[in-house]
Design an enzyme around this catalytic site. Sequence first.
Site, short mmCIF file in Angstrom:
data_model
loop_
_atom_site.label_atom_id
_atom_site.label_comp_id
_atom_site.label_asym_id
_atom_site.label_seq_id
_atom_site.Cartn_x
_atom_site.Cartn_y
_atom_site.Cartn_z
N ARG A 168 103.47 41.20 61.03
CA ARG A 168 102.27 40.91 60.16
C ARG A 168 102.80 40.00 59.14
O ARG A 168 103.84 40.25 58.37
CB ARG A 168 101.44 41.99 59.71
CG ARG A 168 100.62 42.85 60.51
CD ARG A 168 99.96 43.84 60.27
NE ARG A 168 99.73 44.89 61.18
CZ ARG A 168 98.84 45.87 61.24
NH1 ARG A 168 98.61 46.26 59.79
NH2 ARG A 168 98.53 46.60 62.00
N GLN A 208 104.53 51.18 64.25
CA GLN A 208 103.39 52.11 63.96
C GLN A 208 103.61 53.37 65.14
O GLN A 208 103.75 53.01 66.13
CB GLN A 208 101.97 51.44 64.25
CG GLN A 208 101.77 50.57 63.14
CD GLN A 208 100.12 49.86 63.45
OE1 GLN A 208 99.93 49.48 64.53
NE2 GLN A 208 99.39 50.17 62.40
#
Length: 637
Positions: free
Chosen positions: A364, A382
């Site tokens: 990101r 994640q």
Amino acid sequence: MEQIKITLKDGSVKEFPKGTTIMAMAEAISSRLAKEAVGGEVNGIVVDLKYPVNEDAEVSILKFEDEQGPHVFRHTSSHILAQAVQRLYPGSKLAIGPSIDNGFYYDIDSEHRFTQEDLEKIEKEMEKIVQENLEIERFELPRDQAIELMKDKGESYKVELIQDLPEDAVISFYKQGDFVDLCAGPHLPSTKLVKAIKLLSVAGAYWRGDEKNKMLQRIYGTSFPKQKMLEEYLHRLEEAKKRDHRKIGKELDLFSIQDEGPGFPFFHPKGMMIRNILEDFWRKAHVKRGYTEIKTPIILNEQLWHTSGHWDHYKDNMYFTKIDEGDYAVKPMNCPGSMLVYRRKMHSYRDLPIRMAELGLVHRHELSGALHGLMRVRCFTQDDAHIFMLPNQIKDEIKGVIDFVDYVYSIFGFKYHIELSTRPEKSMGTDEEWNLAIGALKDALQEKNLPYKLNEGDGAFYGPKIDFHLEDCIGRTWQCGTIQLDFQMPQRFDLSYIGSDGEKHQPVMIHRVIFGSIERFIGILVEHFAGKFPTWLAPVQVKLLPIADKYKPYAEKLMAEIADADIRVELDDRNEKIGYKIREAQMEKVPYMVIIGEKEMETGMVSVRSRDRGELGAQNLKSFMETVLEEVKNKSL
């Protein structure tokens, strides 16, 4: 004499003669609260009074400890800061000055470059303003008069803010003495309620966060209603500095951020050991709970992100590339990949729930100024899972995830609180779907008898969520785990299963993480434990320290036995004094040190020293190893 009725938040009514000042009302109400409080003390503040109070009104009474109490208190503190700056440095222009978590700031355009010495000077002026007990009054102006007032004061940033307000906006100001500021409020009734102030630092900040605009000076501070509370907070700040994961990570050689990859962490061998231990724990815990593990590609075509909705809601945070003349994106989230894995074949209602887990690397884009060690990075892993289920399985699956999160956090000794976030302004789906999803999350929390805070409008764009905010050992909170209930993605990806009626139906989906980001969770653990990881998590569990070179062969023999027992062990065979070796091992925060000399070699015993408990004396090697392995097995803290 004509009376004004003030209805308090608790429903009680207090009467005052018309014309009573805001401050007098505040003191009377706070006095009443103080009498009712245990110990006769309360940090009472009054907000949302009409200005001037000349008719019956409803008043919100907040204590500093209430959720919104510190924000009102520190918002007023930021105005006191601005007033002090303009007294000391005439011509300084004001931008914005909000309250923030644990403090406040004000962005200021001044020819004077503020230093640490200046902050001390400004602090003293703020204390004078507090002592002056200036009543804080609110007033409103039409747009043209508001602009004229700010132009007269030379406040060009305030003029721009007013011009950007909607046509029907109420334009309000707050006045304390000769100081006036554009502000929506609310505020304290007087400056004298701010008893303890500390200015912390000064930094650069672009006007409106746009690097094309002028760089302003941002002064940060904090404030409390009591000096003791300020001292406790400053102590926590000092403790946080000592625990800074960037500092400890460097000292323990766990990770680094290199100039060649800003925001892209490098894990070193010992940091990788911690990471592997966490991931191994994660995998075993998921297998026990009926999850299967998948792996999806890092790069997928652009169309996928249009289908998922991320393009409309997230494209500014994504990285892109071209492959064979086609447009592709580096994934910012794992969920679309899981959707494709589910869709690869037809499922029966008997197959559901399907729980897919993935340790998925995502990228990101973050602004360089926002990057912070492992806490804010541009690539992270994640610990995702996506659960596909029948509508009648929703509540049980949510409750199962809640139990799973509780189990994991308890392993590390974390307490936590829960927030339920509802539909944001930019979102997908119908009101009916959102209401159904929010209701399901509420029902699960109520059945688990878990208190939660309602966080309106902060859900994901595809569904509401339960967030878990864990608390570390010095009282800071970190948002890590989340459970998101999603009716939208299964629709957008045309997911289905064959129901008991032989027809196709759409599954419901849960997105969830527990660690959140592996990288960030490691950063949190470093600070929580101050680098003193419990034995099961420590990269090196035992360090062997021979007193002299002649004991090295015996130490090597012991090392082989300890390593064979699956205990992580290192040998310090440098030609250094034993005191130096012990200090080095302590600096490395190794849980156990084993001192090896003549006596140990003759008796076959080991002399054990604990990182936390000091000398433990001579022990049988087998017994010592059993102690270590028991700590590892029980994940003892």
